[in-house]
Design a protein around this motif. Structure first.
Motif, PDB file in Angstrom:
ATOM      1  N   ARG A 489       0.834  -1.208   0.000  1.00  0.00           N
ATOM      2  CA  ARG A 489       0.000   0.000   0.000  1.00  0.00           C
ATOM      3  C   ARG A 489       0.871   1.262   0.000  1.00  0.00           C
ATOM      4  O   ARG A 489       0.587   2.226  -0.716  1.00  0.00           O
ATOM      5  N   TYR A 492       2.386   1.599  -3.457  1.00  0.00           N
ATOM      6  CA  TYR A 492       1.393   2.076  -4.424  1.00  0.00           C
ATOM      7  C   TYR A 492       1.146   3.576  -4.257  1.00  0.00           C
ATOM      8  O   TYR A 492       1.061   4.315  -5.251  1.00  0.00           O
ATOM      9  N   ALA A 493       1.030   3.994  -3.004  1.00  0.00           N
ATOM     10  CA  ALA A 493       0.778   5.409  -2.745  1.00  0.00           C
ATOM     11  C   ALA A 493       1.926   6.283  -3.240  1.00  0.00           C
ATOM     12  O   ALA A 493       1.694   7.378  -3.793  1.00  0.00           O
ATOM     13  N   ARG A 494       3.154   5.861  -3.065  1.00  0.00           N
ATOM     14  CA  ARG A 494       4.306   6.641  -3.534  1.00  0.00           C
ATOM     15  C   ARG A 494       4.403   6.647  -5.060  1.00  0.00           C
ATOM     16  O   ARG A 494       4.837   7.626  -5.658  1.00  0.00           O
ATOM     17  N   ASN A 496       1.794   6.266  -7.096  1.00  0.00           N
ATOM     18  CA  ASN A 496       0.583   6.873  -7.654  1.00  0.00           C
ATOM     19  C   ASN A 496       0.076   7.949  -6.699  1.00  0.00           C
ATOM     20  O   ASN A 496      -0.947   7.754  -6.015  1.00  0.00           O
ATOM     21  N   PRO A 497       0.762   9.076  -6.600  1.00  0.00           N
ATOM     22  CA  PRO A 497       0.360  10.119  -5.643  1.00  0.00           C
ATOM     23  C   PRO A 497      -1.093  10.550  -5.856  1.00  0.00           C
ATOM     24  O   PRO A 497      -1.530  10.783  -6.985  1.00  0.00           O
ATOM     25  N   SER A 499      -3.755   8.774  -5.529  1.00  0.00           N
ATOM     26  CA  SER A 499      -4.679   7.699  -5.899  1.00  0.00           C
ATOM     27  C   SER A 499      -4.821   6.710  -4.744  1.00  0.00           C
ATOM     28  O   SER A 499      -3.823   6.354  -4.107  1.00  0.00           O
ATOM     29  N   ALA A 500      -6.043   6.282  -4.517  1.00  0.00           N
ATOM     30  CA  ALA A 500      -6.284   5.300  -3.456  1.00  0.00           C
ATOM     31  C   ALA A 500      -5.916   3.915  -3.963  1.00  0.00           C
ATOM     32  O   ALA A 500      -6.127   3.605  -5.132  1.00  0.00           O
ATOM     33  N   PRO A 501      -5.367   3.092  -3.084  1.00  0.00           N
ATOM     34  CA  PRO A 501      -5.021   1.715  -3.494  1.00  0.00           C
ATOM     35  C   PRO A 501      -6.255   0.983  -3.975  1.00  0.00           C
ATOM     36  O   PRO A 501      -7.355   1.181  -3.446  1.00  0.00           O
TER      37      PRO A 501
END
Length: 1022
Positions: A489, A492-494, A496-497, A499-501
């Protein structure tokens, strides 16, 4: 050779022959040479016993390493022995022949004569004695003799050649001949007059025999190898080492007597040579002259000169290509221990500095060796430099699958870095993975959890993403799933700034991270990150239904490898590419496999090159060439499979034997698999039990596997599917068969491929056929088995074709089933598939089948495998259409469409040219006759060559019955080409399969059309 001597058959034989001559007619001089402890005294002692048995008088004297030794000391002992072993009468006669000088020599009376007088006295005495009976005189340790004693030996040898007197001397040649020894000018001239016996070290088997005799127990082969390596086969060193080991010490300990002997040899070297060898000892048992020169800061020419003296002293030996090796480890260790820790550490550091400043020398030393130098010299080096070297060595070991070695390098690197160093987390991540590969799961997860904590709290995106994907791919207990999810998680956050997982499973989240990482790496042109992400994606796609995706990934990875010059990664990617192509039931896997073999054949060699016999074993097993498969596996084992590959070796053998039905050879499958650390021994046991018909055991194994989480679900998923199918079929579980059928239908048209291609478990349609048959759906079963047979034939997988036919026979009834069962029995017998072969005498088996790389040809009880050729393909077409006339143009161009029958075109030679040719031939006949008559051989030969050239032109332009051949005549070109290549193939078959060659010559016709006309009843499997 007597029982007391080990490994000295030839030297003992030489001495026995010399003793035999001395007792019969005349003697001579024998010099026995070799290093200290090599067995010179033992050898001559044995010879003395032989001489006594033959009636000779044996006299001996030993030299003494002391300034207090009087002149002629060894000869004094000889004369004392002469007096002691003779009668009063004999002594009187000998003393008289010596002119009364023997008593003077013994210090009992008078003044000694001058040097010549003493030489003559001793010589006369020995001659007088030899006239009564043969005499053997042994002088031991001549390297310690006084000059007068050596001169006396030379004098006696020169003046007693025709007497029954044999002189034997021993000395350490490495001391006398290789140094400025004071006796060298005296001893060396003796070599021209003597028979020389030079003793060298014992071989490995002889060392083992000596060890057994010394301590009374037979050592292991590994212990023998270690002692042989350390001692160089020196008998004294062997005995001292094994006694120390037997008394509770280590085989690596140096016995005091051995250390003293080695130190004495080293003390005789000039100081510059000794100093250079001390530095060489730091490099290891083997070293390169250029690396040594760079590490000591001296010109290579100086180093070569000093090494030449060390070679002459037999302390080191040349290996070629600038490489040298110490005679044995005891020499190197004595030198190394003499340096002390501080000096040794500095010299290790000097090696690292030398390699750092001379990149061209990098290929002269292995990464693991350089890492050892860096670590031992770390007190004199920058920590970052040491860590860099250790990481390079760890990656090299990882590429070789030497996981334990890799982990050790990583462990040292991590220990040298502070917790705040940004490199520590990345290196520790690799360290944890290697521990996991080694099965050290507890320590691995301690390291990995520390890395995960640093990744979650730090700012390094690369560490975070790599940690997330790496930990996700490792097997673990349930309590670590939360850590994996947190990492994914965060990654993914890093990536896709804002965007929610995505919702869904952990697998889905991991896939999203991988896809995003691949896209970023491609945009940035970052091959390193792209390589990591593509391999991560590839490895998570193992299992059924992903072969097409893996194929695309391996093709891209091969492209990256070529771009970055990573030959080993390219080879590995191409290897996995043919596996994915095969899984897709695509026969072009043949071309991909051949491309892999061509790639690994190119220099430089890599770990994948050395392991290509694993791929060869897989293909040979698939094609039913089991003897060839076993040979490839044996070759792979001889090449010492890397750490962690013993279970792969075992799995390949298991799969090969299982396909052959060699159930009795498999033994206790679980025990053997556990011994080699196979990840899923229960899986192998279950499949084996199902194949043996042991349904209860197979069901128990499946239940055990399904009761726990499978740590290798991707790589072993197809094998698990096979076991589930076999258990459902063996137990007649119709409901389970229906469920499995529905699960397998989406994969129809592919193969079960596990363990990165090391296990090929047949086409999916084969197992669908068994499931349908168990459910009573014989129509579907027949369709599936027929599809499986076609798939196996398409892929050249003969054993699986036989398995499919066996299933088809079970689905059929009546005469077709009986006929098919007989065919299965014959084919199984020819392949060696015991479980499907009939007990009755197999019918004649004729086969002409292409198996991809080779052709399998069977007839008259003989089966051979020969390389592919166009002639074999032509014959294959003819044999598949017996009695049918097939145009040669069709054979020449099988995919060319309509048959060409045109005979038009321009003549190769017009009529005028043909007339001129014939006229010139007539003239040449006359010229040749005239030249022969005149004896002009060279002119006649020249005319004859011209005549032959003209005849060749006419033959080329003339067809059957003298008809003119025409340019552009496709049929004629096809006739010539096809006929030539069929004839060439038959000539080769004369050697490999003469029965088949004879049959084909009698039944195959060639020409504008070709045909095969066999005897009645001849059929071929093709």
């Amino acid at each position: 050779m007597r029982a007391g001597l080990i490994g000295r058959g030839h030297p003992a034989g030489v001495l026995r022959a010399e003793i035999g001559r001395a007792t019969a007619s005349h003697g001579g001089l024998v010099l026995v040479t070799g290093e200290a402890g090599i067995g010179k005294t033992t050898l001559v002692t044995d010879a003395m016993e032989v001489a006594r048995e033959q009636g000779a008088l044996v006299l001996s004297g030993s030299c003494w390493d002391s300034d207090a030794a009087p002149g002629f000391w060894p000869w004094v002992q000889v004369v004392r022995g002469l007096r002691r072993q003779t009668t009063a009468e004999e002594w009187a006669a000998v003393e008289e022949a010596a002119g009364g000088q023997l008593a003077v020599l013994l210090g009992e009376s008078g003044d000694p004569a001058d040097g010549f007088g003493m030489y003559d006295a001793v010589t006369s005495a020995l001659v007088a004695m030899s006239q009564r009976r043969p005499v053997l005189v042994v002088l031991d340790d001549l390297h310690w003799a006084d000059p007068s004693s050596v001169r006396l030996l030379e004098f006696v040898a020169q003046h007693t050649w025709f007497e029954r007197l044999l002189l034997v001397g021993t000395y350490r040649d490495v001391e006398v001949e290789a140094t400025e020894h004071p006796l060298a000018p005296l001893v060396l001239p003796l070599l021209t007059k003597a028979t020389t016996v030079t003793l060298t070290g014992l071989d490995r088997d002889e060392v083992g025999a000596l060890m057994t005799r010394t301590v009374g127990i037979a050592p292991t082969s590994d212990l023998v190898a270690e002692v042989h390596l350390r001692t160089g086969g020196n008998p004294f060193f062997v005995e001292q080492t094994v006694r120390l080991w037997y008394s509770g010490g280590s085989v690596t300990d140096v016995a005091p007597g051995v250390r003293d002997a080695v130190r004495r040899r080293l003390s005789l070297l000039p100081e510059p040579v000794s100093r250079l060898l001390s530095s060489a000892a730091v490099l290891g048992r083997e070293f390169h002259r250029q690396v040594l020169a760079a590490s000591v800061g001296e010109p290579v020419a100086h180093v070569d000169r000093h090494l030449g003296q060390a070679v002459a002293a037999r302390l080191v030996s040349t290996l070629g290509d600038g490489r040298f090796a110490f005679a044995h480890d005891l020499v190197r260790e004595t030198l190394y221990l003499g340096l002390g820790d501080a000096v040794a550490g500095e010299r290790h550091a000097a090696v690292v500095r030398a390699l750092d400043s001379s990149p061209a020398l990098a290929g002269r030393i292995f990464p693991a060796d350089l890492a050892r130098h860096a670590y031992l010299g770390r007190a004199s080096l920058e920590p970052r430099q040491v860590v860099d070297v250790l990481v390079v060595a760890a990656k090299d070991a990882r590429r070789r699958s030497a996981y334990e070695e890799s982990a050790n390098h990583y462990r040292r690197a991590v220990a040298l870095l502070s917790p705040t160093d940004p490199r520590r987390a990345r290196i520790a991540l690799d360290f944890g993975v290697q521990l996991h590969n080694l099965g050290e799961r507890d320590e691995a997860w301690r390291v990995l959890e520390e890395v995960a904590g640093a990744a979650l709290s730090g700012d390094d995106l690369d560490v975070l993403v790599r940690s997330a994907l790496t930990l996700y791919g490792l097997a673990s207990a349930e309590d670590r799933e939360k850590l994996k999810e947190d990492l994914l998680r965060a990654a993914y956050a890093r990536l896709n700034p804002g965007s929610a997982p995505p919702a869904g499973s952990l697998d889905h989240l991991a896939q999203e991270v991988i896809v995003r990482l691949i896209a970023i790496a491609r945009d940035d042109g970052d091959d390193e990150v792209l390589e990591f992400s593509l391999w991560t994606q590839h490895d998570r796609l193992w299992g059924m239904g992903h072969a097409a995706q893996r194929l695309a990934l391996t093709d891209e990875l091969a492209t990256i490898a070529r771009r970055t010059g990573d030959r080993e990664m390219e080879q590995y990617a191409v290897s996995l590419g043919w596996v994915a192509t095969f899984e897709l039931n695509d026969p072009s896997y043949h071309e991909r496999f051949r491309a892999f073999l061509a790639l690994v054949a190119e220099p430089p060699r890599t770990q994948v090159s050395d392991m290509c016999h694993i791929d060869r074993n897989i293909i040979a097993t698939l094609h039913g060439r089991f003897d060839e498969a076993a040979a490839h596996l044996a070759t792979a084992r001889e090449g010492e499979l890397p750490d962690g590959f013993s279970h792969v070796d075992h799995h390949l053998e298991w799969a090969m034997w299982l396909l052959q039905g060699r159930f009795e050879d498999l033994g206790d499958v679980r025990a053997r698999a556990t011994e080699v650390k196979h990840p899923l021994p229960t899986l192998l046991e279950g499949i084996t039990a199902a194949c043996r018909g042991e349904a209860a055991t197979a069901r128990e194994c499946l239940a055990e596997l399904e009761s726990r989480r499978d740590p290798q679900s991707g790589a072993y998923e197809p094998l698990m599917t096979r076991l589930r199918v076999q258990v459902a079929v063996a137990t007649g579980d119709v409901d389970r068969c229906a469920t499995l059928h529905d699960e397998l239908v989406p994969h129809e048209g592919t193969w079960l491929v596990s363990l990165y291609g090391c296990d090929l478990s047949g086409p999916v349609t084969l197992w669908l056929g068994h499931l349908s048959l168990t459910r009573g759906d014989t129509r579907s079963a027949t369709r599936y088995f027929e599809a499986a047979r076609k798939s196996a034939d398409l892929m050249g997988a003969r054993p699986w074709s036989v398995e499919a036919k066996a299933g088809l026979a079970a689905a059929l009834t009546g005469a077709p089933a009986a006929e098919l069962r007989a065919q299965v029995a014959r084919e199984a017998a020819s392949l060696g598939m015991r479980h499907l072969a009939s007990d009755v005498e197999p019918l004649p088996h004729n086969e002409f089948r292409c198996t991809g790389e080779t052709w399998s040809l069977s007839m008259a009880g003989r089966t051979v495998h020969v390389p592919d050729s166009k002639g074999l393909r032509d014959l294959h077409v003819l044999l598949r259409a017996p009695g049918k006339e097939i145009p040669a143009t069709r054979l020449l161009n099988p995919s060319g469409g309509e048959t060409v029958t045109a005979t038009g075109g321009d003549p190769l030679l017009d009529e005028e040219a043909r007339t001129r040719y014939r006229a010139r031939l007539s003239t040449l006949d006359e010229l040749i006759e005239e030249a022969d008559t005149a004896g002009e051989d060279q002119k006649a030969a020249a005319y004859d060559r011209e005549r032959e050239a003209l005849l060749t032109e006419l033959r080329t332009a003339t067809g059957l019955g003298g008809r003119t051949r025409r340019l552009g005549d496709e049929a004629e070109r096809a006739r010539k080409t096809v006929t030539a290549r069929i004839r060439d193939t038959l000539r080769k078959l004369d050697t490999s399969h003469p029965e088949l060659a004879t049959h084909l010559r009698a039944t195959v016709t060639t020409g504008t059309t070709c045909a095969y006309h066999p005897e009645v009843g001849i059929t071929w499997q093709s």
